[in-house]
Write a protein that holds these residues in place. Sequence first.
Motif, PDB file in Angstrom:
ATOM      1  N   ARG A  22      20.685  12.409 -84.237  1.00 58.56           N
ATOM      2  CA  ARG A  22      21.062  13.822 -84.323  1.00 58.56           C
ATOM      3  C   ARG A  22      20.987  14.448 -82.939  1.00 58.56           C
ATOM      4  O   ARG A  22      20.156  14.082 -82.118  1.00 58.56           O
ATOM      5  N   LEU A  23      21.861  15.397 -82.716  1.00 59.26           N
ATOM      6  CA  LEU A  23      21.947  16.147 -81.468  1.00 59.26           C
ATOM      7  C   LEU A  23      21.439  17.554 -81.715  1.00 59.26           C
ATOM      8  O   LEU A  23      21.891  18.222 -82.646  1.00 59.26           O
ATOM      9  N   GLU A  24      20.500  17.993 -80.873  1.00 63.16           N
ATOM     10  CA  GLU A  24      19.921  19.322 -81.012  1.00 63.16           C
ATOM     11  C   GLU A  24      20.081  20.117 -79.718  1.00 63.16           C
ATOM     12  O   GLU A  24      20.124  19.540 -78.634  1.00 63.16           O
ATOM     13  N   HIS A  25      20.156  21.428 -79.871  1.00 60.63           N
ATOM     14  CA  HIS A  25      20.202  22.343 -78.729  1.00 60.63           C
ATOM     15  C   HIS A  25      19.563  23.650 -79.162  1.00 60.63           C
ATOM     16  O   HIS A  25      19.959  24.233 -80.178  1.00 60.63           O
ATOM     17  N   GLY A  26      18.554  24.078 -78.425  1.00 53.67           N
ATOM     18  CA  GLY A  26      17.886  25.332 -78.753  1.00 53.67           C
ATOM     19  C   GLY A  26      17.261  25.345 -80.131  1.00 53.67           C
ATOM     20  O   GLY A  26      17.246  26.377 -80.791  1.00 53.67           O
ATOM     21  N   GLY A  27      16.761  24.193 -80.582  1.00 51.77           N
ATOM     22  CA  GLY A  27      16.139  24.114 -81.901  1.00 51.77           C
ATOM     23  C   GLY A  27      17.116  24.010 -83.054  1.00 51.77           C
ATOM     24  O   GLY A  27      16.711  23.938 -84.206  1.00 51.77           O
ATOM     25  N   GLU A  28      18.392  23.991 -82.751  1.00 49.27           N
ATOM     26  CA  GLU A  28      19.437  23.914 -83.781  1.00 49.27           C
ATOM     27  C   GLU A  28      20.075  22.533 -83.767  1.00 49.27           C
ATOM     28  O   GLU A  28      20.336  21.968 -82.710  1.00 49.27           O
ATOM     29  N   VAL A  29      20.328  21.980 -84.946  1.00 49.43           N
ATOM     30  CA  VAL A  29      21.025  20.703 -85.057  1.00 49.43           C
ATOM     31  C   VAL A  29      22.513  20.968 -84.886  1.00 49.43           C
ATOM     32  O   VAL A  29      23.116  21.720 -85.656  1.00 49.43           O
ATOM     33  N   LEU A  30      23.100  20.367 -83.837  1.00 46.17           N
ATOM     34  CA  LEU A  30      24.534  20.552 -83.567  1.00 46.17           C
ATOM     35  C   LEU A  30      25.396  19.497 -84.236  1.00 46.17           C
ATOM     36  O   LEU A  30      26.532  19.762 -84.604  1.00 46.17           O
ATOM     37  N   ALA A  31      24.857  18.278 -84.342  1.00 47.09           N
ATOM     38  CA  ALA A  31      25.643  17.182 -84.915  1.00 47.09           C
ATOM     39  C   ALA A  31      24.709  16.080 -85.370  1.00 47.09           C
ATOM     40  O   ALA A  31      23.587  15.953 -84.870  1.00 47.09           O
ATOM     41  N   GLU A  32      25.195  15.276 -86.308  1.00 45.73           N
ATOM     42  CA  GLU A  32      24.475  14.104 -86.782  1.00 45.73           C
ATOM     43  C   GLU A  32      25.477  12.982 -86.954  1.00 45.73           C
ATOM     44  O   GLU A  32      26.647  13.225 -87.250  1.00 45.73           O
ATOM     45  N   GLY A  33      25.016  11.771 -86.760  1.00 49.99           N
ATOM     46  CA  GLY A  33      25.894  10.621 -86.933  1.00 49.99           C
ATOM     47  C   GLY A  33      25.094   9.347 -87.049  1.00 49.99           C
ATOM     48  O   GLY A  33      23.866   9.350 -86.955  1.00 49.99           O
ATOM     49  N   VAL A  34      25.815   8.246 -87.255  1.00 47.33           N
ATOM     50  CA  VAL A  34      25.219   6.922 -87.374  1.00 47.33           C
ATOM     51  C   VAL A  34      26.023   5.978 -86.490  1.00 47.33           C
ATOM     52  O   VAL A  34      27.261   6.015 -86.513  1.00 47.33           O
ATOM     53  N   THR A  35      25.318   5.148 -85.728  1.00 50.18           N
ATOM     54  CA  THR A  35      26.022   4.219 -84.844  1.00 50.18           C
ATOM     55  C   THR A  35      26.856   3.234 -85.649  1.00 50.18           C
ATOM     56  O   THR A  35      26.440   2.757 -86.707  1.00 50.18           O
ATOM     57  N   GLY A  36      28.027   2.938 -85.120  1.00 48.44           N
ATOM     58  CA  GLY A  36      28.941   2.009 -85.760  1.00 48.44           C
ATOM     59  C   GLY A  36      28.648   0.570 -85.371  1.00 48.44           C
ATOM     60  O   GLY A  36      27.620   0.268 -84.751  1.00 48.44           O
ATOM     61  N   ALA A  37      29.565  -0.314 -85.703  1.00 49.25           N
ATOM     62  CA  ALA A  37      29.403  -1.744 -85.425  1.00 49.25           C
ATOM     63  C   ALA A  37      29.234  -2.033 -83.936  1.00 49.25           C
ATOM     64  O   ALA A  37      28.622  -3.030 -83.560  1.00 49.25           O
ATOM     65  N   ASP A  38      29.761  -1.150 -83.097  1.00 49.99           N
ATOM     66  CA  ASP A  38      29.617  -1.324 -81.651  1.00 49.99           C
ATOM     67  C   ASP A  38      28.405  -0.596 -81.092  1.00 49.99           C
ATOM     68  O   ASP A  38      28.202  -0.547 -79.883  1.00 49.99           O
ATOM     69  N   GLY A  39      27.582  -0.007 -81.973  1.00 50.66           N
ATOM     70  CA  GLY A  39      26.376   0.700 -81.557  1.00 50.66           C
ATOM     71  C   GLY A  39      26.636   2.071 -80.958  1.00 50.66           C
ATOM     72  O   GLY A  39      25.754   2.673 -80.377  1.00 50.66           O
ATOM     73  N   ARG A  40      27.845   2.579 -81.112  1.00 53.23           N
ATOM     74  CA  ARG A  40      28.226   3.814 -80.434  1.00 53.23           C
ATOM     75  C   ARG A  40      28.463   4.987 -81.393  1.00 53.23           C
ATOM     76  O   ARG A  40      28.853   4.801 -82.537  1.00 53.23           O
ATOM     77  N   ILE A  41      28.254   6.172 -80.826  1.00 56.15           N
ATOM     78  CA  ILE A  41      28.697   7.421 -81.428  1.00 56.15           C
ATOM     79  C   ILE A  41      29.355   8.191 -80.293  1.00 56.15           C
ATOM     80  O   ILE A  41      28.761   8.359 -79.230  1.00 56.15           O
ATOM     81  N   GLY A  42      30.556   8.654 -80.497  1.00 53.12           N
ATOM     82  CA  GLY A  42      31.257   9.398 -79.454  1.00 53.12           C
ATOM     83  C   GLY A  42      31.924  10.631 -80.019  1.00 53.12           C
ATOM     84  O   GLY A  42      31.951  10.852 -81.225  1.00 53.12           O
ATOM     85  N   GLY A  43      32.419  11.441 -79.122  1.00 56.18           N
ATOM     86  CA  GLY A  43      33.193  12.596 -79.540  1.00 56.18           C
ATOM     87  C   GLY A  43      32.397  13.818 -79.921  1.00 56.18           C
ATOM     88  O   GLY A  43      32.953  14.783 -80.437  1.00 56.18           O
ATOM     89  N   TRP A  44      31.090  13.808 -79.686  1.00 55.17           N
ATOM     90  CA  TRP A  44      30.333  15.017 -79.941  1.00 55.17           C
ATOM     91  C   TRP A  44      30.613  16.009 -78.836  1.00 55.17           C
ATOM     92  O   TRP A  44      30.708  15.657 -77.671  1.00 55.17           O
ATOM     93  N   ALA A  45      30.731  17.259 -79.201  1.00 58.51           N
ATOM     94  CA  ALA A  45      31.003  18.301 -78.207  1.00 58.51           C
ATOM     95  C   ALA A  45      29.959  19.402 -78.327  1.00 58.51           C
ATOM     96  O   ALA A  45      29.581  19.786 -79.423  1.00 58.51           O
ATOM     97  N   THR A  46      29.489  19.861 -77.191  1.00 59.67           N
ATOM     98  CA  THR A  46      28.625  21.032 -77.153  1.00 59.67           C
ATOM     99  C   THR A  46      29.251  22.005 -76.170  1.00 59.67           C
ATOM    100  O   THR A  46      30.057  21.622 -75.327  1.00 59.67           O
ATOM    101  N   ILE A  47      28.889  23.252 -76.266  1.00 59.10           N
ATOM    102  CA  ILE A  47      29.537  24.233 -75.410  1.00 59.10           C
ATOM    103  C   ILE A  47      28.589  24.869 -74.405  1.00 59.10           C
ATOM    104  O   ILE A  47      29.008  25.591 -73.531  1.00 59.10           O
ATOM    105  N   ASP A  48      27.305  24.603 -74.529  1.00 61.85           N
ATOM    106  CA  ASP A  48      26.328  25.299 -73.709  1.00 61.85           C
ATOM    107  C   ASP A  48      25.723  24.406 -72.631  1.00 61.85           C
ATOM    108  O   ASP A  48      25.599  23.203 -72.807  1.00 61.85           O
ATOM    109  N   THR A  49      25.315  25.060 -71.559  1.00 55.38           N
ATOM    110  CA  THR A  49      24.474  24.396 -70.578  1.00 55.38           C
ATOM    111  C   THR A  49      23.048  24.442 -71.096  1.00 55.38           C
ATOM    112  O   THR A  49      22.749  25.103 -72.086  1.00 55.38           O
ATOM    113  N   GLY A  50      22.173  23.738 -70.419  1.00 50.28           N
ATOM    114  CA  GLY A  50      20.761  23.798 -70.779  1.00 50.28           C
ATOM    115  C   GLY A  50      20.252  22.548 -71.444  1.00 50.28           C
ATOM    116  O   GLY A  50      20.883  21.492 -71.414  1.00 50.28           O
TER     117      GLY A  50
END
Length: 104
Positions: A22-50
């Motif tokens: 899971r991806l978090e920013h400022g105490g908020e969960v922005l995204a969740e995912g599970v790694t695929g057969a290649d061990g990767r998760i891609g394409g998550w986007a965030t808009i903030d610095t920090g």
Amino acid sequence: MSLSTHVLDASLGRPATGVAVRLEHGGEVLAEGVTGADGRIGGWATIDTGAHRLVFATGEYFAAQGIVTFYPEVTVDFTVADPAEHHHVPLLLSPFAYSTYRGS
């Protein structure tokens, strides 16, 4: 900004499939995912610095294989300075150690 991660199981010498992340920013969960057969998760986007955080459910991953692990969860904190850049945060994992770095 786009974000990706890649989990490699060093004890098996292959990508770690099925790791919940899971991806978090400022105490908020922005995204969740599970790694695929290649061990990767891609394409998550965030808009903030920090400060951001990736939380890897390593205990569940190893338990599914019947392997005891010292780290039930791995948390990687990182800072986004330039939201226009791509950020890649790999995790090299074994039952009793882990490492990470900023990838490309």
